[in-house]
Write a protein that holds these residues in place. Structure first.
Motif, short mmCIF file in Angstrom:
data_model
loop_
_atom_site.label_atom_id
_atom_site.label_comp_id
_atom_site.label_asym_id
_atom_site.label_seq_id
_atom_site.Cartn_x
_atom_site.Cartn_y
_atom_site.Cartn_z
N GLY A 176 5.80 12.57 18.14
CA GLY A 176 5.32 11.19 18.22
C GLY A 176 4.17 10.95 17.44
O GLY A 176 3.33 11.59 16.47
N HIS A 177 3.96 9.52 17.29
CA HIS A 177 2.62 9.07 16.43
C HIS A 177 1.59 8.26 17.53
O HIS A 177 2.17 7.47 18.20
N ASP A 178 0.54 8.62 17.51
CA ASP A 178 -0.65 7.95 18.17
C ASP A 178 -1.64 7.40 17.36
O ASP A 178 -2.53 8.05 16.53
N TYR A 179 -1.53 5.92 17.06
CA TYR A 179 -2.26 5.43 16.05
C TYR A 179 -3.53 4.77 16.86
O TYR A 179 -4.67 4.39 15.97
N ALA A 180 -3.78 4.65 18.20
CA ALA A 180 -4.71 3.83 18.43
C ALA A 180 -6.05 4.36 18.40
O ALA A 180 -7.12 3.37 18.05
N ILE A 186 0.92 -1.09 -0.01
CA ILE A 186 0.06 -0.13 0.23
C ILE A 186 0.97 1.09 -0.07
O ILE A 186 0.52 2.24 -0.75
N TYR A 187 1.73 1.33 0.76
CA TYR A 187 2.81 2.32 0.82
C TYR A 187 4.18 2.14 1.34
O TYR A 187 4.35 1.22 2.17
N GLN A 188 5.12 3.07 1.17
CA GLN A 188 6.46 3.04 1.75
C GLN A 188 6.97 4.29 2.22
O GLN A 188 6.23 5.45 1.74
N THR A 235 9.62 10.93 3.06
CA THR A 235 8.74 10.73 2.02
C THR A 235 8.16 9.60 2.25
O THR A 235 8.25 8.68 2.65
N THR A 236 6.81 9.71 1.63
CA THR A 236 5.94 8.70 1.59
C THR A 236 5.58 8.30 0.22
O THR A 236 5.30 9.27 -0.84
N VAL A 237 5.61 6.96 -0.52
CA VAL A 237 5.12 6.88 -1.69
C VAL A 237 3.75 5.80 -1.65
O VAL A 237 3.99 4.44 -1.02
N ILE A 253 3.71 19.74 8.07
CA ILE A 253 3.93 20.09 6.67
C ILE A 253 3.85 19.01 5.67
O ILE A 253 4.67 18.07 5.98
N TYR A 254 2.78 19.04 4.65
CA TYR A 254 2.93 18.21 3.82
C TYR A 254 3.21 18.73 2.38
O TYR A 254 2.48 19.78 1.95
N TYR A 255 4.00 18.29 1.58
CA TYR A 255 4.34 18.90 0.24
C TYR A 255 4.23 17.63 -0.89
O TYR A 255 4.86 16.81 -0.65
C1 M6P Z 1 3.66 11.06 6.35
C2 M6P Z 1 3.85 11.15 7.65
C3 M6P Z 1 4.54 10.20 8.46
C4 M6P Z 1 3.66 9.09 8.54
C5 M6P Z 1 3.48 8.51 7.24
C6 M6P Z 1 2.48 7.44 7.02
O1 M6P Z 1 4.77 10.62 5.79
O2 M6P Z 1 2.68 11.77 8.50
O3 M6P Z 1 4.92 10.66 9.88
O4 M6P Z 1 4.49 8.24 9.28
O5 M6P Z 1 2.93 9.69 6.30
O6 M6P Z 1 1.46 7.42 7.46
P1 M6P Z 1 1.01 6.63 9.05
O7 M6P Z 1 2.13 6.81 9.93
O8 M6P Z 1 -0.03 7.22 9.29
O9 M6P Z 1 0.96 5.20 8.18
#
Ligand code: M6P
Ligand code: ZN
Length: 187
Positions: free
Chosen positions: A157-161, A52-54, A71-73, A98-100
């Motif tokens: 940090g990241h809060d996924y819950a 789905i993504y990298q 970066t996210t693909v 910020i997202y570009y």
């Molecule tokens: C973005 C950012 C990252 C995040 C990534 C994937 O690049 O927000 O911090 O990790 O997206 O998203 P997620 O962590 O929600 O799976």
């Protein structure tokens, strides 16, 4: 406070989104099967378990004063009528990001804990501002990779819950071949 890091740069391949000298994180359908609404479609697709993504995550210390970036693909595709998307998260410490968007097109789906929602259509050249307190997910509604560069606070940090259990208030689905924003509970 002086960082343990020395001044440095790394190379971003604008064509592919590969950010060199980073940690690669991959999310396949099996890593997030419960996130999609159509569980019958999930079961059918799990046989091929698509990527789905990298995420190409720069190795920055996660602490106050630093700026994490990656970066996210995000691949094109759908699970049933729901477009491929990231998991989405709140930050543990409410803080902006910020997202570009470098290539591809889709939506930034955002919401606050008190029920405000925003679905922002983004494409190449979009610079999106995610204010503190807004959870965020990216959805690829195009037919090519969606590549974006992100910068956030080192202590965020990241809060996924909460997203993992409840999902977002809105989902982005294909309706008659075009993207539509629908309520989470809609069929
Ligand atoms: C973005 C950012 C990252 C995040 C990534 C994937 O690049 O927000 O911090 O990790 O997206 O998203 P997620 O962590 O929600 O799976
Ligand atoms: Zn974030």
């Amino acid at each position: 406070m002086t960082s343990a890091l020395r001044p440095h740069s790394r190379h971003l391949d604008l064509g592919t989104g590969v950010l060199h000298n980073t940690r690669l994180l991959e999310r396949r359908l099996s890593d997030m099967s419960s996130y999609y609404a159509d569980q019958k479609a999930v079961q059918e697709l799990l046989a091929e378990n698509p990527l789905i993504y990298q995420v190409y995550d720069a190795p920055i210390p996660e602490r106050e004063g630093e700026l994490c970036h990656c970066t996210t693909v995000l691949k094109p595709g759908r699970v049933g009528d729901e477009y491929f998307m990231t998991k989405g998260h709140h930050h543990e410490v409410d803080s902006a990001e910020i997202y570009y968007i470098l290539s591809g097109s889709g939506y930034l789906v955002m919401e606050t804990r008190d029920g405000q929602a925003s679905e922002l259509a983004v494409g190449p050249g979009s610079i999106a501002y995610i204010p503190p307190g807004w959870a965020h997910r990216t959805v690829n509604t195009g037919d090519s990779d969606m590549v974006f560069y992100c910068v956030w606070f080192g202590n965020g940090g990241h809060d996924y819950a909460s997203i993992a259990t409840k999902g977002f208030l809105r989902r982005i689905v294909a309706a008659g071949g075009v993207p539509a924003v629908i309520d989470r509970s809609a069929k």
